[in-house]
Design a protein around this motif. Sequence first.
Motif, PDB file in Angstrom:
ATOM      1  N   ALA A  22       0.828  -1.205   0.000  1.00 27.27           N
ATOM      2  CA  ALA A  22       0.000   0.000   0.000  1.00 27.27           C
ATOM      3  C   ALA A  22       0.864   1.258   0.000  1.00 27.27           C
ATOM      4  N   ARG A  23       1.879   1.265   0.807  1.00 29.39           N
ATOM      5  CA  ARG A  23       2.758   2.440   0.893  1.00 29.39           C
ATOM      6  C   ARG A  23       3.558   2.625  -0.399  1.00 29.39           C
ATOM      7  N   ASP A  92      -8.679   0.636  -7.923  1.00 28.92           N
ATOM      8  CA  ASP A  92      -9.029   0.372  -6.523  1.00 28.92           C
ATOM      9  C   ASP A  92      -7.831   0.168  -5.597  1.00 28.92           C
ATOM     10  N   THR A  93      -6.743  -0.408  -6.126  1.00 30.33           N
ATOM     11  CA  THR A  93      -5.601  -0.720  -5.262  1.00 30.33           C
ATOM     12  C   THR A  93      -4.296  -0.107  -5.745  1.00 30.33           C
ATOM     13  N   HIS A  94      -4.356   0.661  -6.809  1.00 27.64           N
ATOM     14  CA  HIS A  94      -3.155   1.295  -7.394  1.00 27.64           C
ATOM     15  C   HIS A  94      -2.139   0.249  -7.842  1.00 27.64           C
ATOM     16  N   HIS A  95      -2.633  -0.913  -8.233  1.00 23.32           N
ATOM     17  CA  HIS A  95      -1.748  -2.011  -8.621  1.00 23.32           C
ATOM     18  C   HIS A  95      -0.864  -1.635  -9.812  1.00 23.32           C
ATOM     19  N   GLN A 101       6.507   0.646 -10.711  1.00 20.57           N
ATOM     20  CA  GLN A 101       7.647   0.843  -9.826  1.00 20.57           C
ATOM     21  C   GLN A 101       8.496  -0.415  -9.713  1.00 20.57           C
ATOM     22  N   ILE A 102       7.867  -1.554  -9.692  1.00 20.13           N
ATOM     23  CA  ILE A 102       8.605  -2.813  -9.635  1.00 20.13           C
ATOM     24  C   ILE A 102       9.469  -2.957 -10.881  1.00 20.13           C
ATOM     25  N   VAL A 151       1.380  -5.704 -20.288  1.00 19.56           N
ATOM     26  CA  VAL A 151       2.270  -4.882 -19.469  1.00 19.56           C
ATOM     27  C   VAL A 151       2.148  -3.424 -19.891  1.00 19.56           C
ATOM     28  N   SER A 152       2.093  -3.193 -21.188  1.00 19.22           N
ATOM     29  CA  SER A 152       1.936  -1.828 -21.695  1.00 19.22           C
ATOM     30  C   SER A 152       0.629  -1.208 -21.198  1.00 19.22           C
ATOM     31  N   TYR A 153      -0.440  -1.971 -21.221  1.00 19.68           N
ATOM     32  CA  TYR A 153      -1.723  -1.459 -20.728  1.00 19.68           C
ATOM     33  C   TYR A 153      -1.619  -1.088 -19.254  1.00 19.68           C
ATOM     34  N   SER A 154      -0.987  -1.935 -18.472  1.00 18.71           N
ATOM     35  CA  SER A 154      -0.804  -1.647 -17.055  1.00 18.71           C
ATOM     36  C   SER A 154       0.004  -0.367 -16.855  1.00 18.71           C
ATOM     37  N   LEU A 155       1.067  -0.196 -17.629  1.00 22.73           N
ATOM     38  CA  LEU A 155       1.883   1.014 -17.508  1.00 22.73           C
ATOM     39  C   LEU A 155       1.100   2.251 -17.934  1.00 22.73           C
ATOM     40  N   GLN A 156       0.256   2.116 -18.942  1.00 24.46           N
ATOM     41  CA  GLN A 156      -0.595   3.242 -19.348  1.00 24.46           C
ATOM     42  C   GLN A 156      -1.548   3.623 -18.213  1.00 24.46           C
ATOM     43  N   LEU A 157      -2.097   2.643 -17.545  1.00 21.65           N
ATOM     44  CA  LEU A 157      -2.972   2.912 -16.397  1.00 21.65           C
ATOM     45  C   LEU A 157      -2.209   3.626 -15.285  1.00 21.65           C
ATOM     46  N   ALA A 158      -0.963   3.228 -15.069  1.00 20.93           N
ATOM     47  CA  ALA A 158      -0.153   3.834 -14.016  1.00 20.93           C
ATOM     48  C   ALA A 158       0.129   5.302 -14.306  1.00 20.93           C
TER      49      ALA A 158
END
Length: 190
Positions: A22-23, A92-95, A101-102, A151-158
């Motif tokens: 979470a942090r 919802d969880t900033h996944h 970041q990972i 992975v690209s979609y996830s990074l776009q969301l981030a």
Amino acid sequence: MPRVSQAHLDSRRQQIVDAARARFASHGFAHTSMADIVAESGLSNGAIYRYFTSKDEIVVAVCEQGTDALPRALSAEAVGGFLEYVRTQARDTHHARLVAQIYAEAAVSPLLAAVVQRQLSAMRAAIAELVPDRQRPRAGQIAEAFVALCVSYSLQLAVRGDVDPAPYAAGLMAIINDPGDHEVIASTRR
């Protein structure tokens, strides 16, 4: 002195990992100290250090608990549902922020890079198993492209916030359904 059960120890360790996740998602790895994780978890310094000797160990533990939420099939409905799940987790969880970041940290941490590489390899293998029989000769290519686009979609969301998964779902289905009749020519000329 009564013995502490393994279930209790596992629960405390998970409490630390959840607090760190979470942090990290909200503040990033660089802006999260061990003291921040202690505060977020509600545990003592001693309790944290009983399970982890450093923040780097906690980062690896968070990464090792990556989600296994891949589609169960490579149909339009299953792929769309999977991307919607990724979108919901990002909101919802900033996944997605955590994943970004990972990946950034894995670029400079060989230990974390090894964990990420194992996870990506497992994802590609799982997707390759779902490839329809007619596309079986291209299963590795399809899995590679599928994981890369996800992975690209996830990074776009981030980075961009809420992003419609429809174009990504359409792209994934094009990759899955492409008959592969064309040759890809790799040129080494400069």
